[in-house]
Write an enzyme that holds these catalytic residues in place. Structure first.
Site, PDB file in Angstrom:
ATOM      1  N   LYS A  78       0.850  -1.196   0.000  1.00 54.84           N
ATOM      2  CA  LYS A  78       0.000   0.000   0.000  1.00 54.84           C
ATOM      3  C   LYS A  78       0.883   1.242   0.000  1.00 54.84           C
ATOM      4  O   LYS A  78       1.925   1.281   0.667  1.00 54.84           O
ATOM      5  CB  LYS A  78      -0.902  -0.020   1.244  1.00 54.84           C
ATOM      6  CG  LYS A  78      -1.981   1.065   1.266  1.00 54.84           C
ATOM      7  CD  LYS A  78      -2.858   0.957   2.514  1.00 54.84           C
ATOM      8  CE  LYS A  78      -3.969   2.014   2.497  1.00 54.84           C
ATOM      9  NZ  LYS A  78      -4.810   1.972   3.712  1.00 54.84           N
ATOM     10  N   SER A 158      -9.867   2.346   2.665  1.00 54.04           N
ATOM     11  CA  SER A 158      -8.894   3.001   1.818  1.00 54.04           C
ATOM     12  C   SER A 158      -7.916   2.040   1.137  1.00 54.04           C
ATOM     13  O   SER A 158      -7.281   2.421   0.163  1.00 54.04           O
ATOM     14  CB  SER A 158      -8.076   4.001   2.649  1.00 54.04           C
ATOM     15  OG  SER A 158      -7.290   3.330   3.610  1.00 54.04           O
ATOM     16  N   SER A 182     -10.355   0.177   6.968  1.00 58.36           N
ATOM     17  CA  SER A 182      -9.707   0.304   5.654  1.00 58.36           C
ATOM     18  C   SER A 182      -9.069  -0.979   5.124  1.00 58.36           C
ATOM     19  O   SER A 182      -8.679  -1.034   3.971  1.00 58.36           O
ATOM     20  CB  SER A 182      -8.645   1.401   5.686  1.00 58.36           C
ATOM     21  OG  SER A 182      -9.244   2.664   5.582  1.00 58.36           O
TER      22      SER A 182
END
EC number: 6.3.5.7
Lengths: 495, 503
Positions: A78, A158, A182
């Site tokens: 990420k 997210s 997330s």
């Protein structure tokens, strides 16, 4: 034989060790897959050279019989993780051009365990969002589509890039971070597994901070076993993070017996939300039945302060974020606005931050600044902290009553359409986190497991919440649920 | 332990146009903690390094960086608290003070607003022998220092040096117990002395290691006493805070100016506005920096990157057990054990190093004589040479030898000064100097008698006069001393002259 990139971590690991495949082959398969997956917009920065050099090194170690836990396994990272020499922008324009001179503790641990990094994964800007539409790199598209419908769906957020990449087999697994859901919400939207460990399990050092008291890293994988393998590598005490816990990390994979007989699973009545789609309700009941059939004892429980969790979260998280994001000021790194003649330091801050932060980040910075300001602090921030204490106590109480894990829906719906929420009140978007934020506020481990599909074929997930530091037990419960649910569907490749 | 007793000084009274006024002063002193590394990062604290060379990723607030508390800085704060006889809080916590400035990379300063590590204590501020003000300490908290912004190097650019960013500070907050400009300076002097004794701050005001914010208000005589009885601030005037002063002289000048400014306002029927002011030493005046309305909203909240700071009583006790003797105790002991005046004891204990030096000189010697030599000869010489006691060219045991030679009667006080000078300049041993230079006092009465006889024989007229007026015997003593090159024991010379002259 399936495409190499479709392997789970466990399968690939076993085949690598058996000498059936090489890490270079595996890595090339992934690189090919992600090369052809531009339409998903999951990877925002690819690192093929780094990947291949790591893969070669991994093959050499395997050949020498010195293969650590994730040796040769290609993963995606990420964009919130700082990776040395590789762009790390947290999906934001304000970090344009930023290449850290350091490696986050979690990614370093993965590399030490032999993992191969394919590149950086898209995400909502500064991890603020539930649909992956706030990234400076543009939206991520869910590989799943509704039956007979080409409309683009959100992968959730997210960690949407991570979820989409794992679901589409672009990588074997990915790192995510979870501040209010997330990891778990995008996992649920993409038919993958995501676990947020207990707060303090994973070091936050080198992860761009959103809300420090809530942020935790975790793996996003294809199976619960993979989550166990990868979480064990990511966890561990780090003296560089004062909130990291000096608690031994057990062998999570060895704890996956699938035997949950005698375990007590709580069903919290407050999670039955008004207007909840029937499909979610049904899925939840199914999950309850599956765990019961696996030998668990099911009890109805009450977590009375649940309804205050979302408002408390949307005070605490923006408050911390407003302070954490103050460092992005254009002085030392990242974006700096071009100034007009006569502009001073105030104009530099204002223009830099107005240009560098997207609307959702700006909204949260403003909310956070407001709730911390003199005269409002007690009414908002302090009250939210008290609510947080009460929420934590709710969980403590049910655990004290002998509950081992709590079963809830992961999300109030299946993946929704990209752009669908564009005109909605932001609070409607925030409601996506309704089942997940309590876990962050209480600092507990939570995992989502794909457990079914809706009428249009979209994956639906269930969440299990565990006792603090008992990720091993939690993973084992999830493993039993996964086995009972038998979710094997894959998105049909259209990209 | 403290044997000395003190009376409080009279408050300073300033005559206004209409009536008399008194001052009420409270201070916030920022003392840089003496430590090798910064408060939350491993970067060096060395002063005067190349700009931006002592900066870690944490100090520069790079993304994802986290603070980790430096245990030694905590120990230093605890030590300081113990030195100020203050309460040590075993549980304290860090808060973020949020504001934007380029020399504050995080956009917030990590401080302790709600739960400081040190609670109430006190400082005895010496004003004169027998006179001292007891100033209450409200709290001490630890926090990060900011970097430095430099605005005058380029017409269009500002520069930032982050070397100081994140260095540990102790903010030492007093109650409004200081009653005049001199007391304010004496308070900082005493605080600095204690910090230096403790080794928790180098006290270097020029380098900014010690800076003071001064809160000043004025009130009519009697009002302060009412405040002290009730602790109700409404009895006091509105205060102004003068920021960031790093000189005792400026502190006094600023307070003096500020008090007169406030008196003029109030006597003209106006109201003092609570605000932050800056002192301009060139113009000798304070001017407004920002008013209460313009005051920053710092949006303090608990720092989520740091756990509460919990320390053990046993650890505090161990620090306490290892505390050095502090100035008040040392002074009292010097008065008691060496028979010194309080004044001399104060002078000798001003710096721990000087006090230690004195004790070595006094070992086996008369304390008062040793004190005279250290204060008058040594300190005088060091001052003249602009030399610090720590760089003193004559070791204490050698000065002790000189004092011993005087006491034994081997050299006179006058010769001793010559010996001191040679020993100070050349580094030679005093006994060797006396021996080699033939400076030993003549105590052989036969030799002295011969010299006296010679002088008497050569000056019959003077002998006659001296017999009339015994005071003139001194002239013979002088002549004998001259003849013996000053080495004759003056006491013996006196006696023999008197005897021979039949006085």
């Amino acid at each position: 034989m399936t495409d190499l990139n479709a392997f789970t971590l466990a399968d690939a690991r076993d085949r690598l060790r058996a000498g059936d495949i090489t890490s270079v082959e595996l890595t090339e398969a992934c690189l090919n897959a992600l090369e052809g997956a531009g339409a998903l917009n999951a990877f925002v920065h690819k690192t093929p050279e780094k990947a291949l050099s790591q893969a070669k090194a991994a093959d050499a170690r395997i050949a020498e019989g010195d293969a650590p836990a994730m040796c040769g396994l290609p993963v995606g990272i990420k964009d919130l993780f700082c990776t040395m020499g590789v762009p790390s922008q947290a999906g934001s324009a304000i970090l344009n051009g930023f290449r850290p001179e350091y490696e986050s503790t979690v990614t370093q641990k993965l590399f030490d365990a032999g993992a191969v990094m394919l590149g950086k994964l898209n995400m909502d800007e500064f991890a603020m969002g539930s649909s992956n539409e706030t990234s400076v790199y543009g939206k991520v598209v869910n590989p799943w589509r509704r039956a007979d419908d080409t409309a683009e769906l959100t992968p959730g957020g997210s960690s949407g890039g991570s979820a989409a990449a794992v679901a589409a087999d672009l990588c074997l697994a990915a790192t995510g971070t979870d501040t209010g859901g997330s990891i778990r919400q995008p996992a649920a939207f993409t038919g993958t597994v995501g676990i947020k460990p207990t707060y303090g399990r994973c070091s936050r050092w080198g992860i761009v901070a959103f809300a420090s008291s809530l942020d935790q890293a975790g793996p996003m994988t294809k199976t619960v076993r993979d989550a166990a393998i990868m979480l064990e590598v990511m966890c561990g005490y780090d003296p560089k993070d004062s909130t990291s816990a000096d608690i031994p990390v057990p062998d999570f994979e060895a704890m996956l017996t699938g035997d949950i007989r005698g375990k007590t699973i709580g069903i919290p009545r407050e999670y039955r939300m008004e207007g909840m789609p029937e499909e979610i309700e049904t899925l939840w009941s199914e999950g309850r039945r599956m765990l019961e059939e696996a030998g668990a004892k099911i009890v109805d429980i009450s977590l009375p302060h649940t309804k205050y969790a979302l408002p408390a979260y949307y005070v605490i998280a923006p408050a911390e974020a407003s302070s954490n994001l103050a460092r992005y000021d254009g002085v030392r790194y990242g974006h700096r606005a071009t100034l007009a003649q006569g502009d001073g330091i105030t104009e530099m801050y204002e223009k830099t931050r107005a240009e560098g932060f997207g609307p959702e980040v700006q909204r949260r910075v403003m909310v956070g600044t407001y709730v911390l300001s003199a005269g409002f602090y007690d009414a908002y921030y302090n009250r939210a902290r008290k609510v947080r204490t009460l929420i934590k106590r709710d969980f403590d109480d049910v655990f004290a009553q002998g509950v081992d894990a709590i079963l809830t829906p992961a999300t109030p719906s299946a993946a929704f359409g990209l752009g669908e929420m564009n005109d909605a009140d932001p609070v409607k978007m925030y409601l996506n986190d309704v089942f997940t934020v309590t876990v962050n506020l209480a600092g507990l481990p939570g995992i989502t497991v794909p457990a079914g599909q809706d009428s249009q074929g979209l994956p639906l997930g269930l969440q299990l919440i565990g006792r603090p530091w008992e990720e091993g037990d939690l993973l084992n419960c999830a493993h039993a649920l996964e086995a009972a649910a038998g979710f094997v569907a894959k998105p049909e490749k259209w990209w | 332990m403290l044997d000395l007793t003190y009376d409080p000084p009279k408050p300073k009274v300033i005559a206004g146009a209409k009536h008399d006024w008194e001052l009420v002063i409270g201070m916030e002193v920022h003392a840089q903690v003496r430590s090798r590394a910064k408060l939350f990062s491993g970067a060096s604290t060395q002063f005067g390094a190349e700009p931006n060379s002592n900066v870690s990723f944490v100090d520069a607030a790079m993304p994802g960086m986290l603070p980790v508390i430096n245990e030694f800085c905590v120990e230093q704060a605890v030590r300081t608290g113990l030195g100020l006889k203050a309460q040590i809080n075993l549980w304290s916590a860090f808060d973020r003070k949020n504001y934007f400035y380029p020399d504050l990379p995080q956009g917030y300063q990590i401080s302790q607003l709600y739960h400081p590590i040190v609670g109430e204590g006190e400082i005895l501020v010496d004003m004169a022998p027998g006179v001292a003000r007891k100033v209450r300490i409200e709290r001490i908290h630890i926090e990060q220092d900011a970097g430095k912004s430099i605005h005058d190097m380029d017409p269009n650019m500002s520069f930032v040096d982050l070397n100081r960013t994140g260095v540990a500070l102790m903010e030492i907050v007093s109650r409004p117990d200081i009653r005049g400009p001199e007391e304010a300076a004496a308070y900082v002097t005493k605080l600095r002395q204690i910090l230096r004794y403790l080794g928790t701050c180098d006290g270097n005001m020029q380098n900014g290691s010690l800076r003071a914010d001064v809160n000043v208000s004025v009130c009519r005589p009697g009002a302060y006493e009412r405040y002290m009885e009730t602790q109700d601030f409404s009895h006091l005037g509105t205060r102004c805070e003068i920021k960031n002063m790093n000189s005792m002289r400026f502190i006094q000048q600023a307070i003096d100016y500020e008090a007169k400014r406030q008196i003029a306002i109030v006597e003209a029927g106006g109201e003092v506005v609570q605000e932050t002011r800056l002192y301009d030493p060139d113009k000798g005046e304070t001017r407004s920096m920002r008013s209460k309305e313009e005051a920053h909203d710092y949006r303090y909240f608990p720092d989520p990157d740091l756990l509460p700071l919990e320390i053990e009583q046993a650890w505090v006790d161990a620090i306490k057990a290892a505390l050095p003797e502090l100035p008040d105790e040392k002074k009292a002991r010097f008065v008691k054990d060496f028979g010194l005046s309080e004044y001399d004891a104060s002078v000798l204990t001003a710096e721990a190093e000087a006090a230690g030096y004195f004790e070595k000189v006094a070992a086996g010697n008369d304390g008062k004589l040793a004190a005279n030599w250290v204060i008058n000869e040594l300190f005088g010489r060091l001052k003249k040479d602009e030399c610090d006691i720590t760089d003193c060219p004559i070791p204490a045991d050698r000065l002790g030898q000189i004092v011993k030679l005087i006491t034994k009667g081997d050299i006179s006080g006058k010769i001793a000064k010559d010996v001191f000078d040679i020993a100070y300049t050349s580094g030679r041993e005093p006994e060797e100097i006396v021996e080699t230079e033939g400076m030993k006092q003549v105590t052989d009465t036969g030799a002295i008698e011969a010299a006296v006889d010679e002088v008497i024989a050569a000056n019959p007229a003077q002998v006659e006069k001296a017999r009339q007026n015994p005071k003139l015997a001194g002239w013979f003593v002088g002549q004998v001393m001259k003849a013996t090159g000053g080495k004759a024991n003056p006491k013996a010379v006196n006696e023999i002259v008197s005897a021979k002259l039949g006085l």
